[in-house]
Enzyme design. Sequence first.
Site, PDB file in Angstrom:
ATOM      1  N   HIS A 139       0.878  -1.185   0.000  1.00  0.00           N
ATOM      2  CA  HIS A 139       0.000   0.000   0.000  1.00  0.00           C
ATOM      3  C   HIS A 139       0.911   1.230   0.000  1.00  0.00           C
ATOM      4  CE1 HIS A 139      -2.741   2.959   1.887  1.00  0.00           C
ATOM      5  NE2 HIS A 139      -3.737   2.181   1.563  1.00  0.00           N
ATOM      6  N   ASP A 216       3.305  -4.403   7.833  1.00  0.00           N
ATOM      7  CA  ASP A 216       2.037  -3.671   7.778  1.00  0.00           C
ATOM      8  C   ASP A 216       0.909  -4.674   8.004  1.00  0.00           C
ATOM      9  OD1 ASP A 216      -0.318  -2.463   7.045  1.00  0.00           O
ATOM     10  OD2 ASP A 216       0.444  -1.597   5.178  1.00  0.00           O
ATOM     11  N   GLN A 219      -4.338  -5.229   7.081  1.00  0.00           N
ATOM     12  CA  GLN A 219      -5.354  -6.146   6.538  1.00  0.00           C
ATOM     13  C   GLN A 219      -5.322  -7.502   7.220  1.00  0.00           C
ATOM     14  OE1 GLN A 219      -7.685  -5.276   4.452  1.00  0.00           O
ATOM     15  NE2 GLN A 219      -6.922  -3.301   3.761  1.00  0.00           N
ATOM     16  N   LYS A 242     -10.302  -0.739  10.333  1.00  0.00           N
ATOM     17  CA  LYS A 242     -10.560  -1.934   9.515  1.00  0.00           C
ATOM     18  C   LYS A 242     -10.935  -3.132  10.387  1.00  0.00           C
ATOM     19  CE  LYS A 242      -7.188  -0.429   6.094  1.00  0.00           C
ATOM     20  NZ  LYS A 242      -7.944   0.205   5.024  1.00  0.00           N
ATOM     21  N   CYS A 380      -4.761   2.462  -3.669  1.00  0.00           N
ATOM     22  CA  CYS A 380      -3.523   2.964  -3.048  1.00  0.00           C
ATOM     23  C   CYS A 380      -2.367   1.990  -3.266  1.00  0.00           C
ATOM     24  CB  CYS A 380      -3.705   3.225  -1.550  1.00  0.00           C
ATOM     25  SG  CYS A 380      -4.923   4.462  -1.190  1.00  0.00           S
TER      26      CYS A 380
END
Length: 422
Positions: A139, A216, A219, A242, A380
């Site tokens: 991202h 990261d 998600q 999220k 993104c």
Amino acid sequence: MSTLPAAVHDAALGNHEGGVDWNRVRADFPLLMREVHGKPLVYLDNANTGQKPLQVIASQDEFYRRHNANVSRAVHALGTEATEAYEAARGKLARFLNVRPEELVLCSGTTFAINLVAYSWALPRLKAGDVILVSRMEHHANIVPWQLVAQRTGATIRVAGILPDGQLDLDALYKAMTGEVKLLAVAHVSNVLGTVNPVREICREARRRGITTVVDGSQAAPHLKLDVAAMGCDFYAITGHKMCGPTGTGALWARRDLLESMPPFIGGGEMIKEVSFDGTVFNDPPHKFEAGTPNIAGFVGLGAAVDYLESVGMDAIAARESELLAHATEALQAIPGLRIFGTAPGKAAVISFLVEGAHAHDLATLLDLEGVAVRSGQHCAHPLLQFFGVAATLRASLAFYNTHDEIDRFAAALVKVRRLLG
Ligand code: PLP
């Protein structure tokens, strides 16, 4: 003080022996009951942001009604309650990630968390000749901060490629981990392809070579049972919105020694022990990195979101989403001319796709008129879409509160609007 409505504690949503009552879970999400353009909403943009259960909404409402005060400043009762609620949220999040609360910096989300690493860890350390390794599926939040660091330090960015099915090319990644590489930035789960990267193995290889790792987890946190301590990374970033939590909340986990060695990123109140015009003594981590008044009610909500996810059960959530993914994949594959991007084994419930002869934005606009919310565009992740040679895709991203019926309605709407486009 409990800032949570009793419902959270009472509701045995996840009866893990006999399975979860998914209809009951869904009923906790009031927004899912609404209509859009006169049609029942089918919300399939969960990778963009997740919907919020009543328990999260109620926890913030209760905080503002009964406990609102600033944190860490006032000795009065409300000040103490607010501070306890904020720190309780840190504790819940730490337990959820299996890390120590003292190592968890609360912040506005993944973008802030990664910038904190970029400015406080990378900027003072990196120099010309050093290399920052990033994967092609990142991202922009895990690309642009490294470009800014590279510009200011003279370090360069190296890109680790992916395979056509959307898996990371691990052989190439390990070959790219040469002596000049100081930092590896990699997603746990891709927001476009759904690929779940083997971060434990990747971090082990990086560590063997003395490379610092930033994972990261934006998600991953909403969908997988996490054990960040066992992962072996150096930094792990998550975002609250999220994972059923409020926007403007998130966290950065880092090893204590790293946090201690890093200068503050933002200066101000809350992050100091003592200030005079001769200088400032900073607070201990994680407070050293939390200048200013935080999103207190937001973190109370995030704590409630963690309680909620745990009450349903992360294993049950992962299993439910795999089932929904299998159904959605089958339904979409039956549509002529539809191409799915990202077919890695064990992927998360994200499906990026295109339909031959139809623009992604046109399809998304027409789907919206049918009540179906999917995202279209570049998500993104421009470099990833460049790899696939496409300007945009549609993305349907599922959550545990979606239903099989919604998937059928989505597929039927897609067939209908595809026909309208000729
Ligand atoms: N990283 C990934 C993989 C994402 O999907 C997102 C959000 O879409 C981000 C980072 C940015 O997170 P935030 O909006 O919380 O800063």
